[in-house]
Design an enzyme around this catalytic site. Sequence first.
Site, PDB file in Angstrom:
ATOM      1  N   ASP A   1       0.667  -1.368  -0.293  1.00 41.86           N
ATOM      2  CA  ASP A   1      -0.086  -0.310   0.098  1.00 41.86           C
ATOM      3  C   ASP A   1       0.691   1.499  -0.057  1.00 41.86           C
ATOM      4  O   ASP A   1       0.668   2.317  -0.371  1.00 41.86           O
ATOM      5  CB  ASP A   1      -0.812  -0.098   1.245  1.00 41.86           C
ATOM      6  CG  ASP A   1      -1.459  -1.219   1.278  1.00 41.86           C
ATOM      7  OD1 ASP A   1      -2.212  -1.609   0.514  1.00 41.86           O
ATOM      8  OD2 ASP A   1      -1.094  -1.500   2.086  1.00 41.86           O
TER       9      ASP A   1
ATOM     10  N   HIS B   1      -4.542  -3.533   5.702  1.00 45.47           N
ATOM     11  CA  HIS B   1      -4.976  -3.766   4.402  1.00 45.47           C
ATOM     12  C   HIS B   1      -5.749  -4.078   4.546  1.00 45.47           C
ATOM     13  O   HIS B   1      -6.347  -5.191   3.633  1.00 45.47           O
ATOM     14  CB  HIS B   1      -3.700  -4.604   4.143  1.00 45.47           C
ATOM     15  CG  HIS B   1      -3.538  -5.099   3.061  1.00 45.47           C
ATOM     16  ND1 HIS B   1      -3.118  -3.960   2.530  1.00 45.47           N
ATOM     17  CD2 HIS B   1      -3.214  -6.916   2.531  1.00 45.47           C
ATOM     18  CE1 HIS B   1      -3.079  -5.155   0.429  1.00 45.47           C
ATOM     19  NE2 HIS B   1      -3.110  -5.806   0.384  1.00 45.47           N
TER      20      HIS B   1
HETATM   21  P1  NAD Z   1      -2.025 -18.220  -3.991  1.00 44.11           P
HETATM   22  O1  NAD Z   1      -3.617 -19.539  -4.135  1.00 44.11           O
HETATM   23  O2  NAD Z   1      -1.552 -18.350  -5.485  1.00 44.11           O
HETATM   24  O3  NAD Z   1      -0.744 -19.175  -3.427  1.00 44.11           O
HETATM   25  C1  NAD Z   1      -0.529 -19.989  -2.075  1.00 44.11           C
HETATM   26  C2  NAD Z   1       0.123 -21.280  -1.545  1.00 44.11           C
HETATM   27  O4  NAD Z   1      -0.228 -21.028  -0.266  1.00 44.11           O
HETATM   28  C3  NAD Z   1      -0.615 -22.068  -2.771  1.00 44.11           C
HETATM   29  O5  NAD Z   1       0.630 -22.908  -2.788  1.00 44.11           O
HETATM   30  C4  NAD Z   1      -0.955 -23.257  -1.703  1.00 44.11           C
HETATM   31  O6  NAD Z   1      -0.799 -23.938  -1.303  1.00 44.11           O
HETATM   32  C5  NAD Z   1      -0.895 -22.373   0.410  1.00 44.11           C
HETATM   33  N1  NAD Z   1      -1.136 -22.925   1.569  1.00 44.11           N
HETATM   34  C6  NAD Z   1      -2.564 -22.797   2.205  1.00 44.11           C
HETATM   35  N2  NAD Z   1      -2.929 -23.130   2.702  1.00 44.11           N
HETATM   36  C7  NAD Z   1      -1.568 -23.104   4.159  1.00 44.11           C
HETATM   37  C8  NAD Z   1      -1.007 -23.346   4.841  1.00 44.11           C
HETATM   38  N3  NAD Z   1      -1.786 -24.212   5.448  1.00 44.11           N
HETATM   39  N4  NAD Z   1       0.416 -23.010   5.202  1.00 44.11           N
HETATM   40  C9  NAD Z   1       1.376 -23.373   3.910  1.00 44.11           C
HETATM   41  N5  NAD Z   1       0.693 -23.338   2.420  1.00 44.11           N
HETATM   42  C10 NAD Z   1      -0.640 -23.287   2.368  1.00 44.11           C
HETATM   43  O7  NAD Z   1      -1.906 -16.760  -3.499  1.00 44.11           O
HETATM   44  P2  NAD Z   1      -0.845 -15.438  -3.708  1.00 44.11           P
HETATM   45  O8  NAD Z   1      -1.426 -14.882  -5.068  1.00 44.11           O
HETATM   46  O9  NAD Z   1       0.706 -17.136  -3.943  1.00 44.11           O
HETATM   47  O10 NAD Z   1      -1.451 -15.347  -2.275  1.00 44.11           O
HETATM   48  C11 NAD Z   1      -1.362 -16.154  -1.292  1.00 44.11           C
HETATM   49  C12 NAD Z   1      -1.859 -14.758  -0.366  1.00 44.11           C
HETATM   50  O11 NAD Z   1      -1.333 -13.281  -0.046  1.00 44.11           O
HETATM   51  C13 NAD Z   1      -3.375 -14.573  -0.548  1.00 44.11           C
HETATM   52  O12 NAD Z   1      -3.990 -15.242   0.914  1.00 44.11           O
HETATM   53  C14 NAD Z   1      -3.247 -13.113  -0.643  1.00 44.11           C
HETATM   54  O13 NAD Z   1      -4.578 -12.873  -0.436  1.00 44.11           O
HETATM   55  C15 NAD Z   1      -2.467 -12.902   0.309  1.00 44.11           C
HETATM   56  N6  NAD Z   1      -1.746 -10.863  -0.676  1.00 44.11           N
HETATM   57  C16 NAD Z   1      -1.336 -10.384   0.484  1.00 44.11           C
HETATM   58  C17 NAD Z   1      -0.967  -9.146   0.274  1.00 44.11           C
HETATM   59  C18 NAD Z   1      -0.760  -8.069   1.350  1.00 44.11           C
HETATM   60  O14 NAD Z   1      -0.560  -6.739   0.361  1.00 44.11           O
HETATM   61  N7  NAD Z   1      -0.710  -8.391   2.028  1.00 44.11           N
HETATM   62  C19 NAD Z   1      -0.333  -8.286  -1.786  1.00 44.11           C
HETATM   63  C20 NAD Z   1      -1.243  -9.742  -2.295  1.00 44.11           C
HETATM   64  C21 NAD Z   1      -1.282 -11.509  -1.421  1.00 44.11           C
HETATM   65  C1  LMR Z   2      -3.539  -6.780  -2.772  1.00 47.13           C
HETATM   66  O1  LMR Z   2      -3.420  -5.492  -2.410  1.00 47.13           O
HETATM   67  O2  LMR Z   2      -2.947  -7.149  -3.982  1.00 47.13           O
HETATM   68  C2  LMR Z   2      -4.143  -8.084  -2.127  1.00 47.13           C
HETATM   69  O3  LMR Z   2      -3.648  -7.963  -0.316  1.00 47.13           O
HETATM   70  C3  LMR Z   2      -4.395  -9.081  -2.632  1.00 47.13           C
HETATM   71  C4  LMR Z   2      -6.086  -8.706  -2.385  1.00 47.13           C
HETATM   72  O4  LMR Z   2      -6.769  -9.385  -2.023  1.00 47.13           O
HETATM   73  O5  LMR Z   2      -6.608  -7.555  -3.341  1.00 47.13           O
END
Ligand code: NAD
Ligand code: LMR
Length: 329
Positions: free
Chosen positions: A163, A191
């Site tokens: 952000d 967030h």
């Molecule tokens: P994705 O679905 O591509 O990958 C998630 C991975 O986590 C998968 O490989 C899955 O098998 C694994 N997983 C699920 N449960 C698990 C557990 N208990 N232990 C270990 N591994 C586990 O998702 P992604 O795009 O990599 O996103 C991951 C997370 O990050 C999501 O919750 C997404 O919303 C979040 N995210 C946060 C931000 C932020 O700014 N904070 C930004 C982008 C994404």
């Molecule tokens: C983002 O801000 O891009 C991540 O938190 C993914 C989402 O769910 O928005």
Amino acid sequence: MSKAPMRVAVTGAAGQIGYSLLFRIASGEMLGKDQPVILQLLDLPQAQKAVKGVMMELEDCAFPLLAGMVATDDPNVAFKDADVCLLVGARPRGPGMERADLLTANGAIFTVQGKAIAENAKEDVRVLVVGNPCNTNAYIARAAAIKVGRTNPNNYHGMLRLDHNRALSQLAAKSGRAVSSLKKMVVWGNHSPSMYADYRFCESNGDSVKALVNDHAWNNDVFLPTVGKRGAAIIEARGLSSAASAANAAIDHVRDWVLGSDDWVTMGVPSDGSYGIPEGIVFGFPCESKNGQFKIIQGLEIDEYSRGKINATLKELEDERAAVADMLK
Ligand code: NAD
Ligand code: LMR
């Protein structure tokens, strides 16, 4: 003499953020170009084959700093002696969902992982939660870790750096100043769309950016919604949530925490009561980091408009805290 390797645990290693993150950690972008790393990769049993594939690619890069790798579906193995834990593994939201809709699905992951970190990692481990909703997931992991003791409760962070970086880019475009010249950005709170990206203190080459921009309507009607809803806009455009920019923000957060930063950085950290935020709530604050220790910047003036925005994002976090209270009994 070369440094001893640091152990970096990454959960969700087979996921899309993992794929953007691991290669950069192994190349030294997160902990320094002289710091060997051992990657400890956690994912679900059904994702172990995919993790092995990523490890083959990591091997094929022949990174000089990559001193070892472990793949596992057991959090106790993944977090063993970890110096840094990046908790990425969780379900992402899809179109039309808010991040808070993931609370029940993802919250349970963080009680298990917080406990496993506290039982297995280094006592001064630094934990960054990326999986959404990341503030409350960090709150859950921290609460579970506190029950065990041993690790530093201040070191359980949620990621607001994406952000912060989004806000910098939008402000650079509006002000015509280079991103690299912009200092003292803050994103307060959760967030989520309620976050408050606050550029009142921003400077560019000694000029006040607020005075340069001088456009309250743009701030209220364009800047805040654009930054606050950027994640949803990316999901809408890509059909998948942000990944490379999220990995980049995780690297920025941990690098600045461990190696220090000259500028303010937004970190989601457990409140110590600063700015009236109740203790323990994981909240985006302006921070500085020196010698591996972060501190919340104190003494900033909070005007009436800003207090309203900060109270709104706090209220949402208090509601999320209430929603997970049963998980933490
Ligand atoms: P994705 O679905 O591509 O990958 C998630 C991975 O986590 C998968 O490989 C899955 O098998 C694994 N997983 C699920 N449960 C698990 C557990 N208990 N232990 C270990 N591994 C586990 O998702 P992604 O795009 O990599 O996103 C991951 C997370 O990050 C999501 O919750 C997404 O919303 C979040 N995210 C946060 C931000 C932020 O700014 N904070 C930004 C982008 C994404
Ligand atoms: C983002 O801000 O891009 C991540 O938190 C993914 C989402 O769910 O928005």
